[in-house]
Design a protein around this motif. Structure first.
Motif, PDB file in Angstrom:
ATOM      1  N   GLU A 310       0.830  -1.137  -0.126  1.00  0.00           N
ATOM      2  CA  GLU A 310      -0.031  -0.085   0.046  1.00  0.00           C
ATOM      3  C   GLU A 310       0.780   1.292   0.052  1.00  0.00           C
ATOM      4  OE1 GLU A 310      -3.358   0.150   2.626  1.00  0.00           O
ATOM      5  OE2 GLU A 310      -3.745  -1.984   2.749  1.00  0.00           O
ATOM      6  N   VAL A 311       0.279   2.463  -0.424  1.00  0.00           N
ATOM      7  CA  VAL A 311       1.040   3.801  -0.242  1.00  0.00           C
ATOM      8  C   VAL A 311       1.400   3.834   0.940  1.00  0.00           C
ATOM      9  CG1 VAL A 311       0.769   6.067  -0.776  1.00  0.00           C
ATOM     10  CG2 VAL A 311      -0.147   4.335  -2.313  1.00  0.00           C
ATOM     11  N   GLY A 312       2.747   4.345   1.089  1.00  0.00           N
ATOM     12  CA  GLY A 312       3.163   4.665   2.425  1.00  0.00           C
ATOM     13  C   GLY A 312       4.055   3.430   2.990  1.00  0.00           C
ATOM     14  N   GLY A 313       3.746   2.464   2.578  1.00  0.00           N
ATOM     15  CA  GLY A 313       4.489   1.151   3.299  1.00  0.00           C
ATOM     16  C   GLY A 313       3.704   0.449   4.325  1.00  0.00           C
ATOM     17  N   THR A 314       4.256  -0.738   4.726  1.00  0.00           N
ATOM     18  CA  THR A 314       3.364  -1.641   5.611  1.00  0.00           C
ATOM     19  C   THR A 314       4.522  -2.205   6.538  1.00  0.00           C
ATOM     20  OG1 THR A 314       1.836  -2.388   3.988  1.00  0.00           O
ATOM     21  CG2 THR A 314       2.032  -3.521   5.860  1.00  0.00           C
ATOM     22  N   PHE A 315       4.396  -1.856   7.823  1.00  0.00           N
ATOM     23  CA  PHE A 315       5.179  -2.210   8.793  1.00  0.00           C
ATOM     24  C   PHE A 315       4.798  -2.781   9.889  1.00  0.00           C
ATOM     25  CE2 PHE A 315       6.971   1.629   6.682  1.00  0.00           C
ATOM     26  CZ  PHE A 315       8.302   1.391   6.403  1.00  0.00           C
ATOM     27  N   PRO A 316       5.322  -3.913  10.500  1.00  0.00           N
ATOM     28  CA  PRO A 316       4.940  -4.791  11.704  1.00  0.00           C
ATOM     29  C   PRO A 316       5.187  -3.950  12.928  1.00  0.00           C
ATOM     30  CG  PRO A 316       7.211  -5.356  11.316  1.00  0.00           C
ATOM     31  CD  PRO A 316       6.871  -4.478  10.025  1.00  0.00           C
ATOM     32  N   GLY A 317       4.009  -4.188  13.811  1.00  0.00           N
ATOM     33  CA  GLY A 317       4.178  -3.424  15.113  1.00  0.00           C
ATOM     34  C   GLY A 317       4.925  -4.626  16.182  1.00  0.00           C
ATOM     35  N   GLU A 318       4.151  -4.309  17.192  1.00  0.00           N
ATOM     36  CA  GLU A 318       4.809  -5.001  18.644  1.00  0.00           C
ATOM     37  C   GLU A 318       3.868  -6.513  18.772  1.00  0.00           C
ATOM     38  OE1 GLU A 318       4.154  -4.109  23.013  1.00  0.00           O
ATOM     39  OE2 GLU A 318       5.585  -2.738  22.114  1.00  0.00           O
ATOM     40  N   LEU A 319       4.845  -7.717  18.530  1.00  0.00           N
ATOM     41  CA  LEU A 319       4.090  -8.932  18.643  1.00  0.00           C
ATOM     42  C   LEU A 319       3.283  -8.874  20.270  1.00  0.00           C
ATOM     43  CD1 LEU A 319       6.818 -11.653  17.662  1.00  0.00           C
ATOM     44  CD2 LEU A 319       4.440 -11.323  17.073  1.00  0.00           C
ATOM     45  N   SER A 320       2.268  -9.657  20.384  1.00  0.00           N
ATOM     46  CA  SER A 320       1.586  -9.756  21.524  1.00  0.00           C
ATOM     47  C   SER A 320       2.632 -10.588  22.708  1.00  0.00           C
ATOM     48  CB  SER A 320       0.173 -10.422  21.434  1.00  0.00           C
ATOM     49  OG  SER A 320       0.409 -11.659  20.900  1.00  0.00           O
ATOM     50  N   PRO A 321       2.407 -10.309  23.854  1.00  0.00           N
ATOM     51  CA  PRO A 321       3.170 -11.175  24.983  1.00  0.00           C
ATOM     52  C   PRO A 321       3.191 -12.624  24.456  1.00  0.00           C
ATOM     53  CG  PRO A 321       1.930  -9.299  26.000  1.00  0.00           C
ATOM     54  CD  PRO A 321       1.558  -9.267  24.316  1.00  0.00           C
ATOM     55  N   ASP A 322       2.139 -13.304  24.078  1.00  0.00           N
ATOM     56  CA  ASP A 322       2.169 -14.747  23.905  1.00  0.00           C
ATOM     57  C   ASP A 322       2.675 -15.061  22.280  1.00  0.00           C
ATOM     58  OD1 ASP A 322       0.080 -13.959  22.451  1.00  0.00           O
ATOM     59  OD2 ASP A 322      -1.361 -14.587  23.604  1.00  0.00           O
ATOM     60  N   GLY A 323       2.947 -13.923  21.484  1.00  0.00           N
ATOM     61  CA  GLY A 323       3.337 -14.217  20.164  1.00  0.00           C
ATOM     62  C   GLY A 323       2.505 -14.568  19.172  1.00  0.00           C
ATOM     63  N   ALA A 324       1.184 -14.321  19.627  1.00  0.00           N
ATOM     64  CA  ALA A 324       0.029 -14.866  18.821  1.00  0.00           C
ATOM     65  C   ALA A 324      -0.597 -13.797  17.910  1.00  0.00           C
ATOM     66  CB  ALA A 324      -1.083 -15.343  19.577  1.00  0.00           C
ATOM     67  N   LEU A 325      -0.531 -12.443  18.165  1.00  0.00           N
ATOM     68  CA  LEU A 325      -0.914 -11.523  17.448  1.00  0.00           C
ATOM     69  C   LEU A 325       0.014 -10.796  16.960  1.00  0.00           C
ATOM     70  CD1 LEU A 325      -4.167 -10.903  19.474  1.00  0.00           C
ATOM     71  CD2 LEU A 325      -4.009 -12.247  17.446  1.00  0.00           C
ATOM     72  N   LEU A 326       0.032 -10.275  15.808  1.00  0.00           N
ATOM     73  CA  LEU A 326       0.927  -9.304  15.105  1.00  0.00           C
ATOM     74  C   LEU A 326       0.020  -7.943  14.556  1.00  0.00           C
ATOM     75  CD1 LEU A 326       3.821  -8.518  14.021  1.00  0.00           C
ATOM     76  CD2 LEU A 326       3.289  -9.450  11.760  1.00  0.00           C
ATOM     77  N   PRO A 327       0.181  -6.996  15.331  1.00  0.00           N
ATOM     78  CA  PRO A 327      -0.001  -5.599  14.678  1.00  0.00           C
ATOM     79  C   PRO A 327       0.598  -5.362  13.408  1.00  0.00           C
ATOM     80  CG  PRO A 327       0.406  -5.200  17.212  1.00  0.00           C
ATOM     81  CD  PRO A 327       1.075  -6.607  16.567  1.00  0.00           C
ATOM     82  N   VAL A 328      -0.114  -4.665  12.565  1.00  0.00           N
ATOM     83  CA  VAL A 328       0.322  -4.350  11.418  1.00  0.00           C
ATOM     84  C   VAL A 328       0.092  -2.896  10.916  1.00  0.00           C
ATOM     85  CG1 VAL A 328       0.788  -4.888   8.622  1.00  0.00           C
ATOM     86  CG2 VAL A 328       0.876  -6.656  10.199  1.00  0.00           C
ATOM     87  N   TYR A 329       0.988  -1.931  10.507  1.00  0.00           N
ATOM     88  CA  TYR A 329       0.348  -0.676  10.224  1.00  0.00           C
ATOM     89  C   TYR A 329       0.703  -0.617   8.750  1.00  0.00           C
ATOM     90  CZ  TYR A 329       1.822   0.764  14.946  1.00  0.00           C
ATOM     91  OH  TYR A 329       1.874   0.881  16.414  1.00  0.00           O
ATOM     92  N   LYS A 330      -0.665   0.004   8.023  1.00  0.00           N
ATOM     93  CA  LYS A 330      -0.668   0.078   6.660  1.00  0.00           C
ATOM     94  C   LYS A 330      -0.520   1.686   6.438  1.00  0.00           C
ATOM     95  CE  LYS A 330      -3.430  -4.086   6.137  1.00  0.00           C
ATOM     96  NZ  LYS A 330      -4.754  -4.710   5.655  1.00  0.00           N
ATOM     97  N   ALA A 331      -0.279   1.658   5.265  1.00  0.00           N
ATOM     98  CA  ALA A 331      -0.253   3.221   4.770  1.00  0.00           C
ATOM     99  C   ALA A 331       0.585   4.192   5.837  1.00  0.00           C
ATOM    100  CB  ALA A 331      -1.495   3.957   4.586  1.00  0.00           C
ATOM    101  N   ALA A 332       1.603   3.512   6.462  1.00  0.00           N
ATOM    102  CA  ALA A 332       2.533   3.951   7.563  1.00  0.00           C
ATOM    103  C   ALA A 332       3.372   5.210   7.375  1.00  0.00           C
ATOM    104  CB  ALA A 332       3.176   2.842   7.972  1.00  0.00           C
ATOM    105  N   GLU A 333       3.314   5.914   8.440  1.00  0.00           N
ATOM    106  CA  GLU A 333       4.310   7.061   8.325  1.00  0.00           C
ATOM    107  C   GLU A 333       5.125   7.125   9.599  1.00  0.00           C
ATOM    108  OE1 GLU A 333       2.292  10.715   7.780  1.00  0.00           O
ATOM    109  OE2 GLU A 333       1.811  10.346   5.707  1.00  0.00           O
ATOM    110  N   TRP A 334       6.204   7.678   9.756  1.00  0.00           N
ATOM    111  CA  TRP A 334       6.969   7.720  10.936  1.00  0.00           C
ATOM    112  C   TRP A 334       6.762   9.128  11.622  1.00  0.00           C
ATOM    113  CZ3 TRP A 334       9.405   3.753  13.241  1.00  0.00           C
ATOM    114  CH2 TRP A 334       9.520   2.502  12.602  1.00  0.00           C
ATOM    115  N   HIS A 335       6.573   9.246  12.817  1.00  0.00           N
ATOM    116  CA  HIS A 335       6.504  10.362  13.508  1.00  0.00           C
ATOM    117  C   HIS A 335       7.753  10.916  13.997  1.00  0.00           C
ATOM    118  CE1 HIS A 335       5.354  13.274  16.736  1.00  0.00           C
ATOM    119  NE2 HIS A 335       4.364  13.527  16.137  1.00  0.00           N
ATOM    120  N   ASP A 336       8.019  12.408  13.824  1.00  0.00           N
ATOM    121  CA  ASP A 336       9.167  13.108  14.330  1.00  0.00           C
ATOM    122  C   ASP A 336       9.852  12.024  15.650  1.00  0.00           C
ATOM    123  OD1 ASP A 336       9.226  14.125  11.959  1.00  0.00           O
ATOM    124  OD2 ASP A 336       8.326  16.467  12.923  1.00  0.00           O
ATOM    125  N   SER A 337       8.962  11.740  16.282  1.00  0.00           N
ATOM    126  CA  SER A 337       9.351  11.214  17.863  1.00  0.00           C
ATOM    127  C   SER A 337       9.948   9.753  17.645  1.00  0.00           C
ATOM    128  CB  SER A 337       8.209  11.367  18.654  1.00  0.00           C
ATOM    129  OG  SER A 337       7.350  10.381  18.292  1.00  0.00           O
TER     130      SER A 337
END
Length: 370
Positions: A310-337
């Motif tokens: 997708e436009v803007g890129g697709t990046f993985p987020g932080e795995l759930s503590p049990d490793g079962a779920l993966l958040p994924v950011y679509k159309a992602a951007e990096w904040h200055d922070s």
């Protein structure tokens, strides 16, 4: 009465263990709690809490005057620490007023606020790494950044430090801190000893991350398109990270190119490794995971999930503590922070299905209640 109290504590601890176990342990459906940053009605980025049951509405936790740049929930779930308006703040979950804990300088904070598991300390970034005692509110600087000078002549000495994780000793007290270390065109990891005030740095740019494991062993991992070894290493202790031995070569598992950026211990001695996999097609993003049993010395097959580009890129987020779920950011951007923002999807790694959640169109810095 003392015996009755001990029995109650034991039963309550067992209940908490059951509630926090799910997915990777194959214990059925368990509701989890997540946090994220999103704009409030005034356009200010605040921390929100959401029960991930597909029905609940998010609850706003902070009421900061300026954007929250970085945050983390406490292990007991009763408070959130965050950085905003040049200060580190502590926000109790069930009250409206936040407490200003310490001034903070700098603009890039990444995931840089960390609670200790014993609830005694906060580590936070402020031109280096600082430690705050939650009992006394006293602070002390552990590490100081070495910024790049105007001429760029000190590239070899350039360092940026961010706290990542506390490590408890045998007595259950905070003993060490894993730190992320930014060096010129690379990042590595280190172990800061709170007793001796010494920093032990992972050398040679083979890997960039450390994961303390059950039984004092340590997984040494992390590679990307710039540098790093396509493998996993294991060390006997955190004091021995530069004598780690290779335990897995990615080329033995798959023909895909694997960039490992996360690892979670889903059982004692069993690690789930996750990241991005590069295949022959460039119009898709593949995320992978596989499990490695350090006790048996065996790795299971590599699993992949394909997501259309997708436009803007697709990046993985932080795995759930049990490793079962993966958040994924679509159309992602990096904040200055340093935080990722985008359209968030949370994917079940086993089924490949996406959770149905009540989320705003754009959120950032998704975190799990641990």
């Amino acid at each position: 009465m003392k015996r009755t109290l001990m029995i109650f504590i034991a039963l309550f601890s067992s209940l908490l263990l059951f509630i926090n176990s799910a997915g990777a342990q194959d214990m059925g459906t368990v509701n989890r709690i997540g946090y994220y940053l999103a704009a409030d009605t005034n356009g200010v980025q605040q921390v929100y809490q959401l029960l991930l049951d597909g029905q609940s509405q998010a609850r706003q936790i902070t009421s900061a005057d300026e954007d929250v740049l970085s945050y983390t929930p406490a292990f007991d779930g009763l408070s959130v620490a965050y950085i905003s308006a040049g200060y580190l703040w502590l926000q109790p979950i069930h009250t409206e007023t936040a407490e200003a804990l310490a001034p903070v300088s700098g603009t890039h904070f990444m995931n840089g606020v960390v609670f200790s598991q014993d609830g005694l300390y906060l580590a936070y970034p402020s031109e280096g790494v600082w430690l705050l005692n939650l009992s006394t509110r006293e602070t002390r600087q552990l590490l100081a950044n070495v910024p790049l000078d105007e001429s760029g002549s000190n590239m070899a000495e350039y360092r940026l430090y961010f706290p990542k994780q506390f490590v408890l000793g045998a007595d259950g007290q905070s003993e060490k801190i894993i730190v992320d270390i930014g060096v010129w065109e690379w990042n590595t990891a280190g172990v800061y000893d709170l007793m001796s005030d010494e920093l032990h740095v992972l050398q040679n740019q083979l890997h960039s991350d450390l994961l303390p494991l059950y039984g004092d062993r340590v997984l040494v991992f992390g590679n990307n398109g710039v540098s790093g070894d396509f493998s996993l290493y294991a060390a006997q202790t955190l004091d021995d990270i530069n004598n780690a031995s290779e335990v897995v070569q990615f080329a033995d598992l798959t023909d895909l190119t694997l960039f490992a950026n996360q690892a979670i211990e889903i059982h004692p001695g069993t690690v789930r490794v996750s990241g991005e996999a590069i295949g022959p097609l460039l119009d898709e993003t593949r995320f992978f995971y596989f499990d490695y049993d350090l006790m048996a010395g065996t790795a299971r097959s590599v699993n992949t999930i394909i997501i259309a580009a997708e436009v803007g890129g697709t990046f993985p987020g932080e795995l759930s503590p049990d490793g079962a779920l993966l958040p994924v950011y679509k159309a992602a951007e990096w904040h200055d922070s340093g935080s990722l923002y985008g359209q968030l999807a949370i994917i079940d790694l086993v089924s490949g299905s996406e959770m149905v959640l009540n989320l705003p169109a754009t959120i950032g810095a998704f975190r799990w209640q641990r």
